[in-house]
Design a protein around this motif. Structure first.
Motif, PDB file in Angstrom:
ATOM      1  N   ALA A  22       0.881  -1.182   0.201  1.00 46.40           N
ATOM      2  CA  ALA A  22       0.001  -0.163  -0.164  1.00 46.40           C
ATOM      3  C   ALA A  22       0.726   1.461   0.032  1.00 46.40           C
ATOM      4  N   ARG A  23       1.910   1.298   0.790  1.00 41.77           N
ATOM      5  CA  ARG A  23       2.753   2.509   0.881  1.00 41.77           C
ATOM      6  C   ARG A  23       3.391   2.500  -0.540  1.00 41.77           C
ATOM      7  N   SER A  24       3.679   1.465  -1.047  1.00 39.09           N
ATOM      8  CA  SER A  24       4.403   1.738  -2.463  1.00 39.09           C
ATOM      9  C   SER A  24       3.575   2.198  -3.438  1.00 39.09           C
ATOM     10  N   THR A  25       2.400   1.634  -3.524  1.00 40.55           N
ATOM     11  CA  THR A  25       1.492   2.150  -4.389  1.00 40.55           C
ATOM     12  C   THR A  25       1.303   3.656  -4.338  1.00 40.55           C
ATOM     13  N   LEU A  26       1.113   4.054  -2.971  1.00 38.70           N
ATOM     14  CA  LEU A  26       0.757   5.500  -2.820  1.00 38.70           C
ATOM     15  C   LEU A  26       2.011   6.351  -3.261  1.00 38.70           C
ATOM     16  N   SER A  27       3.191   5.821  -2.956  1.00 41.74           N
ATOM     17  CA  SER A  27       4.225   6.505  -3.270  1.00 41.74           C
ATOM     18  C   SER A  27       4.547   6.529  -4.734  1.00 41.74           C
ATOM     19  N   SER A  28       4.366   5.587  -5.607  1.00 40.17           N
ATOM     20  CA  SER A  28       4.405   5.524  -6.749  1.00 40.17           C
ATOM     21  C   SER A  28       3.305   6.554  -7.662  1.00 40.17           C
ATOM     22  N   ILE A  82      -5.417   2.156 -12.768  1.00 40.61           N
ATOM     23  CA  ILE A  82      -4.771   3.391 -12.563  1.00 40.61           C
ATOM     24  C   ILE A  82      -3.316   3.171 -12.628  1.00 40.61           C
ATOM     25  N   MET A  83      -2.828   2.077 -11.916  1.00 34.02           N
ATOM     26  CA  MET A  83      -1.333   2.058 -11.827  1.00 34.02           C
ATOM     27  C   MET A  83      -0.989   1.897 -13.311  1.00 34.02           C
ATOM     28  N   ASN A  84      -1.639   1.007 -14.039  1.00 30.20           N
ATOM     29  CA  ASN A  84      -1.274   0.898 -15.492  1.00 30.20           C
ATOM     30  C   ASN A  84      -1.006   2.016 -16.125  1.00 30.20           C
ATOM     31  N   LEU A  85      -1.943   3.053 -15.855  1.00 29.77           N
ATOM     32  CA  LEU A  85      -1.747   4.401 -16.887  1.00 29.77           C
ATOM     33  C   LEU A  85      -0.713   5.062 -16.080  1.00 29.77           C
ATOM     34  N   ILE A  86      -0.372   4.875 -14.796  1.00 34.90           N
ATOM     35  CA  ILE A  86       0.796   5.856 -14.519  1.00 34.90           C
ATOM     36  C   ILE A  86       1.894   5.027 -14.898  1.00 34.90           C
ATOM     37  N   ASP A 126      -6.765  10.981  -0.041  1.00 33.66           N
ATOM     38  CA  ASP A 126      -6.147  12.501  -0.198  1.00 33.66           C
ATOM     39  C   ASP A 126      -4.721  12.120  -0.651  1.00 33.66           C
ATOM     40  N   LEU A 127      -4.372  12.571  -1.651  1.00 32.82           N
ATOM     41  CA  LEU A 127      -2.936  12.337  -2.229  1.00 32.82           C
ATOM     42  C   LEU A 127      -1.960  13.451  -1.582  1.00 32.82           C
ATOM     43  N   LEU A 128      -2.564  14.680  -1.417  1.00 30.31           N
ATOM     44  CA  LEU A 128      -1.575  15.694  -0.954  1.00 30.31           C
ATOM     45  C   LEU A 128      -1.840  16.175   0.083  1.00 30.31           C
ATOM     46  N   HIS A 129      -2.673  15.685   0.943  1.00 32.40           N
ATOM     47  CA  HIS A 129      -2.927  15.850   2.162  1.00 32.40           C
ATOM     48  C   HIS A 129      -3.535  17.462   2.494  1.00 32.40           C
ATOM     49  N   GLU A 130      -3.633  18.269   1.466  1.00 32.13           N
ATOM     50  CA  GLU A 130      -4.238  19.578   1.690  1.00 32.13           C
ATOM     51  C   GLU A 130      -5.123  19.730   0.562  1.00 32.13           C
ATOM     52  N   LYS A 131      -6.422  19.266   0.791  1.00 27.46           N
ATOM     53  CA  LYS A 131      -7.100  19.200  -0.244  1.00 27.46           C
ATOM     54  C   LYS A 131      -7.671  20.637  -1.058  1.00 27.46           C
ATOM     55  N   GLU A 132      -7.716  21.571   0.027  1.00 29.33           N
ATOM     56  CA  GLU A 132      -8.061  22.928  -0.736  1.00 29.33           C
ATOM     57  C   GLU A 132      -7.042  23.300  -1.664  1.00 29.33           C
ATOM     58  N   SER A 133      -5.716  23.175  -1.062  1.00 31.80           N
ATOM     59  CA  SER A 133      -4.623  24.103  -1.972  1.00 31.80           C
ATOM     60  C   SER A 133      -4.368  22.959  -3.017  1.00 31.80           C
ATOM     61  N   SER A 134      -4.356  21.683  -2.804  1.00 38.64           N
ATOM     62  CA  SER A 134      -4.250  20.829  -4.094  1.00 38.64           C
ATOM     63  C   SER A 134      -5.209  21.032  -5.224  1.00 38.64           C
TER      64      SER A 134
END
Length: 223
Positions: A22-28, A82-86, A126-134
């Motif tokens: 899970a951590r590896s996927t999020l990092s990718s 999604i990971m295949n697209l990435i 939440d990918l960037l942890h700051e949804k509004e600014s993201s």
């Protein structure tokens, strides 16, 4: 994200291996977002981007994710798509020291980033942890990309529509020029401009040609 990698009907394996996955996927995902943003801002040099291929992969991913989520909310296969697209996006973003002079393709990466952020937000990640600014940053990036794309298209379209030399043009109004047929060798450019406009419409970007200028707007797509 950890829960999305397992079918909701199945028991969750809280092992070290599954947590690392899970951590590896999020990092990718995060790494791809940063690399794509760097490319869009001109900080990464790479070989010519296969733009049409990436548009096709994006369209295929969107269709696949819709289908698998509609089929008993199959999140593992949705994440795989999604990971295949990435993966394919990363393949196009391999940095090189020397590049051939060619056009850049920030629009397709802007569309991919927008889709990934939207679908992950729908899935509760939440990918960037700051949804509004993201959200604001993503909106600004997309706005700038579309603005530059439409401006470039307008320049190409005006060139394709110009049919007279500079001396003769001074004696004609722009309305008269618009009624004249473009030169035969410039018709492919005009056709390419129309194809681009039509291709962007399903993605929510509507371009309207108004004489020698073009305007655009982004329409929110409703599934």
């Amino acid at each position: 994200l950890f829960c999305l990698l397992t079918k909701y009907r199945s028991a969750i394996d809280y092992s070290d291996a599954s947590l690392i996955e899970a951590r590896s996927t999020l990092s990718s995902i995060s790494d791809f977002i940063h690399n794509a943003q760097a490319y869009m801002q001109g900080h990464i040099q790479c070989q010519d981007i296969h733009e049409s291929f990436l548009w096709e992969r994006l369209s295929l991913t969107q269709a696949t994710v819709r289908n698998v989520l509609a089929d008993d909310f199959d999140t593992p296969n949705a994440m795989e798509a999604i990971m295949n697209l990435i993966y394919h996006g990363n393949c196009q973003l391999q940095p090189v020291s020397k590049v051939n002079e060619g056009s850049r393709c920030p629009a397709v990466f802007g569309a991919i980033l927008s889709y990934i952020r939207d679908i992950m937000d729908v899935l509760g990640v939440d990918l960037l942890h700051e949804k509004e600014s993201s959200s604001a940053e993503s909106s600004n990036i997309l706005h700038n990309v579309v603005e530059q794309l439409v401006h470039f298209r307008s320049e190409v379209r005006n060139f394709a529509l110009s049919v007279e030399d500079g001396a003769t043009q001074e004696h004609h109004t722009s309305q008269v020029l618009q009624r004249k047929r473009p030169q035969q060798d410039r018709l492919p450019l005009l056709k390419a401009c129309d194809v681009l406009r039509n291709d962007l419409m399903p993605l929510g970007v509507q371009i309207k040609d108004r004489g020698t200028t073009s305007t655009w707007e982004i329409n929110q797509q409703k599934d």
